[in-house]
Design an enzyme around this catalytic site. Structure first.
Site, PDB file in Angstrom:
ATOM      1  N   ASP A  96       0.851  -1.201   0.000  1.00  0.00           N
ATOM      2  CA  ASP A  96       0.000   0.000   0.000  1.00  0.00           C
ATOM      3  C   ASP A  96       0.877   1.238   0.000  1.00  0.00           C
ATOM      4  O   ASP A  96       1.848   1.311   0.754  1.00  0.00           O
ATOM      5  CB  ASP A  96      -0.919   0.027   1.231  1.00  0.00           C
ATOM      6  CG  ASP A  96      -1.899  -1.148   1.175  1.00  0.00           C
ATOM      7  OD1 ASP A  96      -1.776  -2.050   2.025  1.00  0.00           O
ATOM      8  OD2 ASP A  96      -2.705  -1.179   0.238  1.00  0.00           O
ATOM      9  N   ASP A 102       1.260   8.799   7.434  1.00  0.00           N
ATOM     10  CA  ASP A 102       1.527   7.452   7.975  1.00  0.00           C
ATOM     11  C   ASP A 102       2.893   7.447   8.656  1.00  0.00           C
ATOM     12  O   ASP A 102       3.057   6.954   9.772  1.00  0.00           O
ATOM     13  CB  ASP A 102       1.555   6.414   6.835  1.00  0.00           C
ATOM     14  CG  ASP A 102       0.192   6.085   6.253  1.00  0.00           C
ATOM     15  OD1 ASP A 102       0.072   6.047   5.002  1.00  0.00           O
ATOM     16  OD2 ASP A 102      -0.733   5.885   7.036  1.00  0.00           O
ATOM     17  N   GLU A 125       2.757  -1.265  11.064  1.00  0.00           N
ATOM     18  CA  GLU A 125       2.328  -1.450   9.679  1.00  0.00           C
ATOM     19  C   GLU A 125       3.225  -0.653   8.731  1.00  0.00           C
ATOM     20  O   GLU A 125       3.402  -1.001   7.567  1.00  0.00           O
ATOM     21  CB  GLU A 125       0.882  -0.993   9.508  1.00  0.00           C
ATOM     22  CG  GLU A 125       0.326  -1.269   8.113  1.00  0.00           C
ATOM     23  CD  GLU A 125      -1.089  -0.729   7.962  1.00  0.00           C
ATOM     24  OE1 GLU A 125      -1.285   0.143   7.093  1.00  0.00           O
ATOM     25  OE2 GLU A 125      -1.964  -1.138   8.741  1.00  0.00           O
ATOM     26  N   GLU A 126       3.845   0.404   9.254  1.00  0.00           N
ATOM     27  CA  GLU A 126       4.667   1.277   8.399  1.00  0.00           C
ATOM     28  C   GLU A 126       6.147   0.926   8.428  1.00  0.00           C
ATOM     29  O   GLU A 126       6.978   1.666   7.885  1.00  0.00           O
ATOM     30  CB  GLU A 126       4.459   2.743   8.806  1.00  0.00           C
ATOM     31  CG  GLU A 126       3.013   3.205   8.764  1.00  0.00           C
ATOM     32  CD  GLU A 126       2.282   2.876   7.462  1.00  0.00           C
ATOM     33  OE1 GLU A 126       1.058   2.678   7.491  1.00  0.00           O
ATOM     34  OE2 GLU A 126       2.953   2.765   6.414  1.00  0.00           O
ATOM     35  N   ASP A 145      -0.823  -0.054  14.213  1.00  0.00           N
ATOM     36  CA  ASP A 145      -1.106   0.589  12.938  1.00  0.00           C
ATOM     37  C   ASP A 145      -1.226   2.069  13.278  1.00  0.00           C
ATOM     38  O   ASP A 145      -2.252   2.514  13.781  1.00  0.00           O
ATOM     39  CB  ASP A 145      -2.420   0.071  12.334  1.00  0.00           C
ATOM     40  CG  ASP A 145      -2.743   0.781  11.010  1.00  0.00           C
ATOM     41  OD1 ASP A 145      -3.775   0.439  10.395  1.00  0.00           O
ATOM     42  OD2 ASP A 145      -1.974   1.681  10.609  1.00  0.00           O
ATOM     43  N   LEU A 147      -1.688   4.741  11.669  1.00  0.00           N
ATOM     44  CA  LEU A 147      -2.731   5.544  11.041  1.00  0.00           C
ATOM     45  C   LEU A 147      -3.593   4.663  10.156  1.00  0.00           C
ATOM     46  O   LEU A 147      -3.254   4.363   9.017  1.00  0.00           O
ATOM     47  CB  LEU A 147      -2.095   6.658  10.202  1.00  0.00           C
ATOM     48  CG  LEU A 147      -3.053   7.703   9.667  1.00  0.00           C
ATOM     49  CD1 LEU A 147      -3.805   8.383  10.793  1.00  0.00           C
ATOM     50  CD2 LEU A 147      -2.315   8.728   8.827  1.00  0.00           C
ATOM     51  N   ASP A 148      -4.737   4.249  10.724  1.00  0.00           N
ATOM     52  CA  ASP A 148      -5.666   3.420   9.948  1.00  0.00           C
ATOM     53  C   ASP A 148      -6.626   4.320   9.177  1.00  0.00           C
ATOM     54  O   ASP A 148      -7.065   5.335   9.694  1.00  0.00           O
ATOM     55  CB  ASP A 148      -6.466   2.523  10.903  1.00  0.00           C
ATOM     56  CG  ASP A 148      -7.550   1.758  10.151  1.00  0.00           C
ATOM     57  OD1 ASP A 148      -8.746   2.035  10.401  1.00  0.00           O
ATOM     58  OD2 ASP A 148      -7.214   0.970   9.266  1.00  0.00           O
ATOM     59  N   GLU A 304      -3.960  -4.951  12.874  1.00  0.00           N
ATOM     60  CA  GLU A 304      -5.382  -4.548  12.836  1.00  0.00           C
ATOM     61  C   GLU A 304      -6.279  -5.637  13.442  1.00  0.00           C
ATOM     62  O   GLU A 304      -6.995  -5.396  14.409  1.00  0.00           O
ATOM     63  CB  GLU A 304      -5.801  -4.245  11.395  1.00  0.00           C
ATOM     64  CG  GLU A 304      -5.106  -3.010  10.827  1.00  0.00           C
ATOM     65  CD  GLU A 304      -5.052  -2.954   9.320  1.00  0.00           C
ATOM     66  OE1 GLU A 304      -5.123  -1.836   8.773  1.00  0.00           O
ATOM     67  OE2 GLU A 304      -4.917  -4.021   8.664  1.00  0.00           O
TER      68      GLU A 304
HETATM   69  P1  FBP Z   1      -4.876   1.184   6.042  1.00  0.00           P
HETATM   70  O1  FBP Z   1      -4.454   0.750   7.397  1.00  0.00           O
HETATM   71  O2  FBP Z   1      -3.749   1.169   5.055  1.00  0.00           O
HETATM   72  O3  FBP Z   1      -5.658   2.400   6.044  1.00  0.00           O
HETATM   73  O4  FBP Z   1      -5.865   0.007   5.425  1.00  0.00           O
HETATM   74  C1  FBP Z   1      -6.928  -0.455   6.106  1.00  0.00           C
HETATM   75  C2  FBP Z   1      -8.251   0.107   5.546  1.00  0.00           C
HETATM   76  O5  FBP Z   1      -8.108   1.438   5.172  1.00  0.00           O
HETATM   77  C3  FBP Z   1      -9.376  -0.051   6.557  1.00  0.00           C
HETATM   78  O6  FBP Z   1      -9.378   0.950   7.514  1.00  0.00           O
HETATM   79  C4  FBP Z   1     -10.600  -0.006   5.666  1.00  0.00           C
HETATM   80  O7  FBP Z   1     -11.725  -0.607   6.242  1.00  0.00           O
HETATM   81  C5  FBP Z   1     -10.116  -0.748   4.427  1.00  0.00           C
HETATM   82  O8  FBP Z   1      -8.679  -0.660   4.427  1.00  0.00           O
HETATM   83  C6  FBP Z   1     -10.629  -0.136   3.167  1.00  0.00           C
HETATM   84  O9  FBP Z   1     -10.184  -0.950   2.093  1.00  0.00           O
HETATM   85  P2  FBP Z   1     -10.940  -0.900   0.667  1.00  0.00           P
HETATM   86  O10 FBP Z   1     -10.692   0.476   0.140  1.00  0.00           O
HETATM   87  O11 FBP Z   1     -10.286  -1.985  -0.134  1.00  0.00           O
HETATM   88  O12 FBP Z   1     -12.377  -1.177   0.928  1.00  0.00           O
END
Ligand code: FBP
Length: 357
Positions: A96, A102, A125-126, A145, A147-148, A304
């Site tokens: 990603d 992040d 995660e980073e 993580d 920054l989710d 996560e």
């Molecule tokens: P990040 O930690 O890189 O943000 O990825 C996780 C995430 O963003 C979740 O928070 C979210 O529910 C999902 O991925 C969204 O993924 P998609 O855009 O494929 O539905």
């Protein structure tokens, strides 16, 4: 001011800060505030230490993580003002594209956790591999993580920070290996998240309780607003990215048809933490099944899934990959992804029945 509103404010005296602001006044100073009746984060952690002999180190780690609101608010605003919501030229271990925020968030938490002197290493995660900290003999490891939902930053959507705390199992004077941190999620001693949205909330779970707090910027602290949270047996919403529906396994397509027959609403914010928080308080289910593009789903077991599974199970909910409870999964690698289904027991059980038919 309409009568209904007047009635709800009837217990507030004219010099109550909110009414002052409501009537166009300004907040002169913190002393203006009526002290909170509810306890603050530090007080609740102290109580948990006394009642459940939660180690003081765990409190110190959670309090260090709880220092993020100011940083995160400024970093997000800076990003928006400088239109720097653009991704940087680097990718994390699961491919990603990373946002500048992040990496800023990762660095902030590395420093905050190192200052506690209770954490010997972080997995993030980073970061592709284990991040050793200054105090190599310290007793705990933190998985996070930082920054989710980072894709939500440019559109001002909700974002979050997820964290897990594990006890170090190897001798303090031996160098920590990656294998030492690849343990099942049931070995967590605490887990939690911070959700940066309309308000900033912090939720943490220990083996005894799940508590929720709301950040009060006037006192720069978290106030206990959701004591002893239990996830309702079922809810009226589900969270899933429908655009992949045709690629999902049949049992998922059948389950979504089942949800629709019950006229459940689909609420998907793009930030797992925000969707999970809704389900923790109101009941519901979040699903990130395997797809053709991502045969193991998208969500990372260590950063996560284990975090939220620990909280869900403490609050009476469930979390599974469709075959086994998330907390029982033996991780094979730091950035391993797994199919992820989490939420109310009454909504997960019918899904598992379909998955194992
Ligand atoms: P990040 O930690 O890189 O943000 O990825 C996780 C995430 O963003 C979740 O928070 C979210 O529910 C999902 O991925 C969204 O993924 P998609 O855009 O494929 O539905």
């Amino acid at each position: 001011m309409n009568a209904k509103l007047r009635k709800s404010f009837s217990n507030l005296t004219t010099d109550t800060p909110f009414l002052k602001i409501y009537n166009g006044g300004t907040m002169s100073s913190v002393t203006d505030r009526i002290p909170h009746q509810a306890p603050l984060l530090g007080q609740v952690l102290q109580e948990e230490q006394a009642n459940y002999s939660i180690p003081a180190a765990i409190s110190a780690i959670i309090q260090a993580l709880a220092t993020s609101p100011n940083f995160m608010q400024h970093a997000v605003i800076q990003t928006m003002l400088e239109k720097e919501g653009k991704p940087v030229d680097s990718f994390n271990a699961t491919g990603d594209r990373q946002q500048k925020l992040d990496l800023l968030a990762h660095d902030f938490f590395v420093k905050a956790l190192d200052n506690t002197q209770e954490v010997c290493a972080i997995i993030s995660e980073e970061a592709d591999s284990l991040v050793p900290l200054t105090h190599s003999q310290a007793p705990y490891i933190v998985a996070m993580d930082p920054l989710d939902g980072s894709a939500n930053v440019p559109i001002n959507g909700p974002i979050g920070t997820l964290f897990s705390i594990y006890p170090r199992r190897t001798a303090p004077d031996t160098p920590l290996q990656e294998a030492d941190v690849l343990v099942p999620g049931h070995q967590q001693v605490a887990a939690g998240y911070i959700l940066y949205s309309t308000a900033i909330v912090l939720v943490y779970a220990t083996p005894h309780r799940v508590h929720g707090f709301t950040y009060d910027p006037d006192i720069n602290d978290f106030v206990l607003t959701h004591p002893s949270i239990y996830m309702p047996e079922s809810g009226l919403t589900y969270a899933l990215n429908h655009s992949y529906l045709n690629n999902f396994p049949h049992y998922i397509q059948n389950y979504i048809a089942y949800c629709r027959r019950q006229e459940l609403s689909c609420r998907y914010t793009g930030a797992l933490v925000a969707d999970f928080h809704r389900h923790l308080l109101e009941g519901g289910i979040y699903l990130y099944p395997p797809t053709l593009k991502r045969p193991n789903g998208k969500l990372r077991l260590m950063f996560e899934c284990n975090v939220l599974a620990f909280i869900a199970e403490q609050a009476g909910g469930m979390a599974s990959d469709g075959k086994q409870p998330i907390l029982q999964i033996m991780p094979r690698s730091l950035h391993q992804c797994v199919p992820f289904y989490i939420g109310s027991k009454g909504m997960i059980q019918p899904l598992l029945a379909l998955a194992n038919k």
